[in-house]
Design a protein around this motif. Structure first.
Motif, mmCIF file in Angstrom:
data_model
loop_
_atom_site.group_PDB
_atom_site.id
_atom_site.type_symbol
_atom_site.label_atom_id
_atom_site.label_comp_id
_atom_site.label_asym_id
_atom_site.label_seq_id
_atom_site.Cartn_x
_atom_site.Cartn_y
_atom_site.Cartn_z
ATOM 1 N N UNK A 21 0.827 -1.208 0.000
ATOM 2 C CA UNK A 21 0.000 0.000 0.000
ATOM 3 C C UNK A 21 0.866 1.264 0.000
ATOM 4 N N UNK A 22 2.014 1.230 0.679
ATOM 5 C CA UNK A 22 2.849 2.427 0.833
ATOM 6 C C UNK A 22 3.957 2.551 -0.212
ATOM 7 N N UNK A 23 4.448 1.424 -0.729
ATOM 8 C CA UNK A 23 5.679 1.471 -1.518
ATOM 9 C C UNK A 23 5.538 1.024 -2.971
ATOM 10 N N UNK A 24 4.581 0.165 -3.287
ATOM 11 C CA UNK A 24 4.549 -0.483 -4.598
ATOM 12 C C UNK A 24 3.629 0.279 -5.547
ATOM 13 N N UNK A 25 4.134 0.537 -6.761
ATOM 14 C CA UNK A 25 3.376 1.236 -7.788
ATOM 15 C C UNK A 25 3.427 0.437 -9.090
ATOM 16 N N UNK A 26 2.488 0.725 -9.979
ATOM 17 C CA UNK A 26 2.488 0.096 -11.296
ATOM 18 C C UNK A 26 3.769 0.456 -12.038
ATOM 19 N N UNK A 27 4.337 -0.520 -12.734
ATOM 20 C CA UNK A 27 5.554 -0.296 -13.505
ATOM 21 C C UNK A 27 6.833 -0.639 -12.777
ATOM 22 N N UNK A 28 6.773 -0.869 -11.449
ATOM 23 C CA UNK A 28 7.971 -1.233 -10.697
ATOM 24 C C UNK A 28 8.254 -2.729 -10.834
ATOM 25 N N UNK A 29 9.512 -3.073 -10.601
ATOM 26 C CA UNK A 29 9.912 -4.476 -10.500
ATOM 27 C C UNK A 29 10.054 -4.810 -9.023
ATOM 28 N N UNK A 30 9.492 -5.941 -8.606
ATOM 29 C CA UNK A 30 9.488 -6.302 -7.197
ATOM 30 C C UNK A 30 9.949 -7.740 -7.024
ATOM 31 N N UNK A 31 10.477 -8.002 -5.842
ATOM 32 C CA UNK A 31 10.815 -9.360 -5.426
ATOM 33 C C UNK A 31 9.721 -9.858 -4.494
ATOM 34 N N UNK A 32 9.141 -11.005 -4.813
ATOM 35 C CA UNK A 32 8.126 -11.644 -3.971
ATOM 36 C C UNK A 32 8.690 -12.982 -3.498
ATOM 37 N N UNK A 33 8.773 -13.163 -2.194
ATOM 38 C CA UNK A 33 9.333 -14.404 -1.647
ATOM 39 C C UNK A 33 8.245 -15.242 -0.995
ATOM 40 N N UNK A 34 8.407 -16.546 -1.163
ATOM 41 C CA UNK A 34 7.521 -17.509 -0.510
ATOM 42 C C UNK A 34 6.067 -17.344 -0.954
ATOM 43 N N UNK A 35 5.865 -17.287 -2.274
ATOM 44 C CA UNK A 35 4.528 -17.147 -2.845
ATOM 45 C C UNK A 35 3.930 -18.536 -3.064
ATOM 46 N N UNK A 36 2.778 -18.787 -2.483
ATOM 47 C CA UNK A 36 2.085 -20.064 -2.662
ATOM 48 C C UNK A 36 1.252 -20.011 -3.935
ATOM 49 N N UNK A 37 1.347 -21.049 -4.750
ATOM 50 C CA UNK A 37 0.607 -21.128 -6.003
ATOM 51 C C UNK A 37 -0.504 -22.155 -5.855
ATOM 52 N N UNK A 38 -1.729 -21.744 -6.155
ATOM 53 C CA UNK A 38 -2.859 -22.679 -6.158
ATOM 54 C C UNK A 38 -3.966 -22.088 -7.016
ATOM 55 N N UNK A 39 -4.983 -22.915 -7.307
ATOM 56 C CA UNK A 39 -6.091 -22.446 -8.129
ATOM 57 C C UNK A 39 -6.985 -21.523 -7.309
ATOM 58 N N UNK A 40 -7.567 -20.517 -8.002
ATOM 59 C CA UNK A 40 -8.460 -19.580 -7.344
ATOM 60 C C UNK A 40 -9.798 -20.205 -7.013
ATOM 61 N N UNK A 41 -10.730 -19.389 -6.551
ATOM 62 C CA UNK A 41 -12.023 -19.897 -6.116
ATOM 63 C C UNK A 41 -12.801 -20.561 -7.243
ATOM 64 N N UNK A 42 -12.635 -20.068 -8.484
ATOM 65 C CA UNK A 42 -13.377 -20.667 -9.594
ATOM 66 C C UNK A 42 -12.774 -21.985 -10.057
ATOM 67 N N UNK A 43 -11.556 -22.289 -9.575
ATOM 68 C CA UNK A 43 -10.917 -23.550 -9.929
ATOM 69 C C UNK A 43 -10.411 -23.625 -11.349
ATOM 70 N N UNK A 44 -10.355 -22.482 -12.069
ATOM 71 C CA UNK A 44 -9.943 -22.501 -13.477
ATOM 72 C C UNK A 44 -8.506 -22.026 -13.690
ATOM 73 N N UNK A 45 -8.092 -21.013 -12.931
ATOM 74 C CA UNK A 45 -6.804 -20.389 -13.205
ATOM 75 C C UNK A 45 -5.947 -20.350 -11.941
ATOM 76 N N UNK A 46 -4.627 -20.462 -12.141
ATOM 77 C CA UNK A 46 -3.693 -20.397 -11.025
ATOM 78 C C UNK A 46 -3.588 -18.969 -10.503
ATOM 79 N N UNK A 47 -3.442 -18.833 -9.189
ATOM 80 C CA UNK A 47 -3.222 -17.546 -8.547
ATOM 81 C C UNK A 47 -2.120 -17.692 -7.495
#
Length: 680
Positions: free
Chosen positions: A293-319
Motif C-alpha cells: 500500500x505504501x511502496x509499490x506502484x504500477x511499472x515497478x519491478x518487485x521481489x516476492x518471496x515464498x509465494x504459494x501457487x494454487x487455483x483460485x475460487x473458480x478452480x480454473x486459473x492459477x493464482x
C-alpha cells in the motif's frame, strides 16, 4: 625487518620497540560501512578476516555468486561482521579458509532489500587472499602467505598493506571464529540450499516460489489485504488471459495474435503489463499488504518471496497467495539502475520485457497492414485497375541512367591513385568498389513481370552499403555543443544489448530534468559531396550531395570519444573540435562567421536581440538536416572564402525510415555514416 614495512619506533620502559602499524592509506574500517558513514555506491578498500563462506553457485547467467563474511579490529567488540558478495566466473572465485585475511580494493557499497550495508564486486574489484597458516608474526612481512592472483585481480599489495595483514591476523580476537570443521560444514551446506526461485511459466499448484516480477497495474489495497497483478513476461497456460482492446476499430477476422479475443475485462488505460496468459494475480495479506500500500506502484519491478501457487475460487486459473506468517515482509521493490548490483534474474526479465514490447509493436503493425492491404485489394478488384505498363522511352532512359552510373564508378576507381586523400581517416571496407555520390543517389528500379509485359517499380529506398571518396561541405546541428543530446534513463539501460528508440527528448524534458542525471549520446549529420569535378561543375547546377546521419555508436567509432554534455564538458568539446578539424578543415570557422553575419543582419532588421538562444536550454529531438547548405556564402558566394579540406574515404549506408501516421505516412530514404574513423 623487511624494507618499507610500516612500523614506527617508540620508546617504552624496556627501550625501543616497534609500535602497531596503522591502517594502510586509502583503506577504511568495516565499522565505517556498518554504521553507514559511507554513501551507497562508493568504492572502498578494506582488510578483513574470514568468518564465514558460502561456496560459489550458478546465477543463471555467465557468473557464479559467492559470499564471504569478514570482520576486523574495529568491529570485533560489537561482534559485527560484513558480507562481501562476489559475482565472477567460477575460475576467478577466491578460495578461502577460516581465519584467512582478505585484502579487497575497489568494492562497491550496497544495500540489498532490508539487509544492512554490504560490499559487492564490480569490474574494478581486486581480491587478494593471505592464508592464515602461513602468515608470520609481526614485524615480518605477510608476503609469503599471499595466494596467486587470478586474471581479475590486478592489485599488487604494498609493503604497508602486507605489514598490516600480519598485524590484524595476530592481533584480532579469534574467539569469534568457528572451528575449522564447523566452517567447512557450513560452506558445504550452502550448496545444498534448495533454491525456490522460479519463472511464472514453470509454477505449479501447491508449491512455493520466489519471484521477480513486473507490476502490471496499480495494486488494489483493501482493509487487510492487497492484490497485485504481476508478470515476468513468460507464459503459463493455466493463467487467466488478459485481452487488449486497442484493435477494436479494425474489422473482425484479422487478429492472428489474439489481442482482441477473450481475456479479463480490465480497462486498458490501467493495464501496463503484457497481454495473453503472462500475468499472475497475487493476493497478499498483512504485513505484506501495508508495504504494498505504501511502496509499490504500477511499472515497478518487485521481489516476492515464498509465494504459494494454487487455483483460485473458480478452480480454473492459477493464482498466488502471500500469507501472514512471521513479521518478515516478503515484498521488496528492486532497483533497475545499477548494472553492478542488479540481480541476474531481474536482468533476464528486463530483457524479456523489452523484447515483448518490440514484438508487440511489430505485430500490431502487421495486423493493421494486413487489414489495409485487404481493403486495397478489394478496392482494386472492384475497379478492375492494373499497374500502368512502362513504355519504351522510359525503359531506354533507365538503361542510359544505369550505364552512366556504372561509368561514374569506373571513372572514380581510375582516379583513386590521383586523389590526395586524408590518410588520417580510414574506413572498414577498403576493398569494396568505389561509388560516387551521384551514383548512390540514383533511384533503384525493380521490374515486376506481368502477363503482357514487365512493370517497372521505382523503390523508395534499398538497404545497401557503399564506399566513397567524399568531402564535408556542411554539418548539422550548426553548433558543436549540440552534437550530443541528453535523454532520460530507462529500466533497459542496464542491458548490454539495449538499443534506444529513435526519439530524443523534448525541450520540456530538458527543463524539468537535471542535465547531470541524463544519458548523453551523439547525434549529428554531415553533408557530403564528390571531391572530383563532374558534369555539374560545368554550369549544370550544384554538385550532387547527400546528408549522412551519424548515430551514437558510429560517432564513437568516428571520433573515439564518448558523448557528454558539451555545454558543460569543455574538455570533451575541445577534443571533438580537434578531431572534426581533421575531417572538415576550416568548415566550422566559415559556418561560425556566416552565422554571425546572418544574426547581425537579422538583429539589425528586427531591432530585437531576444532571439539569441541561451546555451544549453534546449536540444533538438533528432537532427533533421536541411535539403541544401545552410550557408551559401561558405562556397564562395559571400566573401569569397571557400571550404578548405582534404577528401577522405568513408562508408555510407542507405536505409528507409517510415514517417507520418500508420496509414498516411511514407517511406523516406536516408543515409548514414558507418565504419569510419579519425586517427590522431
Amino acid at each position: 625487518m623487511p624494507v618499507g614495512a610500516s612500523w614506527k619506533k617508540s620508546k617504552g620502559p624496556g627501550g625501543s620497540t616497534p609500535s602497531e602499524p596503522s591502517l594502510p592509506p586509502k583503506f577504511i574500517h568495516l565499522k565505517t560501512i556498518l554504521e553507514e558513514d559511507v554513501s551507497l555506491g562508493s568504492l572502498v578498500n578494506v582488510v578483513g578476516v574470514v568468518k564465514d563462506w558460502r561456496l560459489p553457485t550458478p546465477t543463471g547467467g555467465n557468473d557464479h555468486k559467492s559470499t564471504i563474511t569478514l570482520y576486523d579490529l574495529s568491529a570485533e567488540d560489537e561482534k559485527n561482521d560484513l558480507e562481501f558478495v562476489i559475482f565472477r566466473s567460477e575460475a576467478d572465485m577466491p578460495q578461502v579458509d577460516v581465519g584467512d585475511v582478505v585484502l579487497v580494493t575497489a568494492a562497491k557499497v550496497q544495500k540489498y532489500q532490508s539487509n544492512p550495508f554490504s560490499l559487492i564486486t564490480n569490474r574494478a574489484t581486486s581480491i587478494r587472499v593471505y592464508k592464515a597458516s602461513k602468515i608470520p608474526k609481526p614485524p615480518q612481512s605477510a608476503k609469503i602467505a599471499l595466494e596467486p592472483a587470478s586474471k581479475r585481480d590486478g592489485h599488487v599489495p604494498s609493503p604497508e598493506e602486507t605489514a598490516y595483514v600480519s598485524h590484524i591476523h595476530h592481533k584480532i580476537d579469534k574467539c569469534f571464529l568457528p572451528e575449522e570443521t564447523e566452517f567447512q560444514a557450513r560452506a558445504a551446506q550452502s550448496l545444498n540450499t534448495r533454491r525456490k526461485f522460479g519463472l511464472l511459466k514453470d509454477v505449479e499448484e501447491g508449491k512455493f516460489y520466489d519471484l521477480i516480477v513486473h507490476v502490471a497495474r496499480e495494486p488494489y489495497a483493501g482493509f487487510n489485504l492487497a492484490t497485485l497483478y504481476v508478470s515476468d513476461y513468460t507464459e503459463n497456460t493455466h493463467f487467466h488471459p488478459q485481452a487488449w482492446e486497442g484493435l477494436s476499430e479494425l474489422a473482425s477476422g484479422v487478429d492472428p495474435y489474439g489481442y482482441t479475443t477473450g481475456g479479463a475485462n480490465i480497462p486498458r488505460e490501467e493495464w501496463i503489463g503484457p497481454y495473453g496468459k503472462k500475468s499472475l494475480q497475487v493476493t497478499c495479506y498483512e504485513p505484506h499488504a501495508s508495504y504494498i500500500r505504501d511502496e509499490v506502484k504500477a511499472g515497478q519491478w518487485v521481489s516476492l518471496r515464498n509465494v504459494q501457487i494454487k487455483y483460485g475460487r473458480d478452480g480454473q486459473f492459477l493464482e498466488g497467495f502471500m500469507r501472514a506468517g512471521n513479521e518478515t515482509i516478503n515484498v521488496y521493490v528492486l532497483d533497475t539502475r545499477d548494472p553492478d548490483t542488479i540481480d541476474p534474474n531481474l536482468k533476464e526479465a528486463l530483457r524479456r520485457c523489452r523484447d515483448y514490447h518490440k514484438k508487440k509493436k511489430r505485430q500490431i503493425k502487421e495486423v493493421k497492414s494486413a487489414q489495409v492491404a485487404g481493403l486495397k485489394r478489394r478496392a482494386s478488384a472492384s475497379s478492375g485497375q492494373e499497374a500502368p505498363p512502362i513504355n519504351g522511352k522510359d525503359r531506354r532512359c533507365e538503361a542510359r541512367r544505369a550505364k552512366k552510373h556504372q561509368g561514374a564508378e569506373e571513372t572514380l576507381d581510375k582516379q583513386e591513385p590521383q586523389l590526395n586523400l586524408n590518410h588520417h581517416v580510414t574506413c572498414e571496407t577498403r576493398d569494396a568498389p568505389n561509388s560516387t555520390i551521384a551514383s548512390i543517389l540514383q533511384p533503384t528500379v525493380h521490374e515486376i513481370p506481368t502477363k503482357n509485359q514487365n512493370t517497372t517499380l521505382v523503390l523508395p529506398f534499398i538497404c545497401a552499403k557503399f564506399k566513397a571518396f567524399v568531402r564535408v561541405v556542411d554539418f548539422f546541428p550548426a553548433s558543436l555543443e549540440d552534437f550530443a543530446y541528453g535523454r532520460r534513463q530507462t529500466q533497459y539501460d542496464v542491458l548490454s544489448d539495449n538499443e534506444e528508440d529513435s526519439e530524443g527528448p523534448s525541450s520540456s524534458d530538458d527543463e524539468e530534468a537535471s542535465r547531470s542525471q541524463r544519458v548523453w549520446e551523439w547525434r549529428f549529420a554531415l553533408q557530403l559531396e564528390d571531391p572530383t569535378p563532374s558534369d555539374h561543375a560545368k554550369g549544370s547546377g550544384p554538385p550532387p550531395r547527400l546528408w549522412a546521419l551519424v548515430d551514437n555508436l558510429e560517432a564513437q567509432c568516428l571520433t573515439g570519444l564518448d558523448a557528454a554534455d558539451l555545454h558543460q564538458d569543455t574538455d570533451t568539446l575541445n577534443k571533438l573540435r580537434e578531431r572534426m578539424f581533421t575531417l572538415w578543415g576550416n568548415l566550422e570557422e566559415l559556418k561560425t562567421q556566416a552565422a554571425g553575419r546572418k544574426q547581425m543582419e537579422q538583429e539589425t532588421e528586427d531591432g530585437r536581440h531576444h532571439r539569441s538562444r541561451r546555451a544549453g536550454k534546449s536540444q533538438p529531438r533528432l537532427p533533421k538536416p536541411p535539403l541544401q547548405s545552410s550557408h551559401p556564402e561558405i562556397e564562395g558566394e559571400g566573401d569569397g572564402k571557400t571550404v578548405s579540406n582534404i577528401p577522405f574515404t568513408c562508408c555510407i549506408k542507405q536505409y528507409g525510415v517510415y514517417e507520418g501516421k500508420e496509414r498516411e505516412g511514407q517511406w523516406v530514404r536516408c543515409f548514414g555514416l558507418f565504419g569510419t574513423k579519425i586517427h590522431d
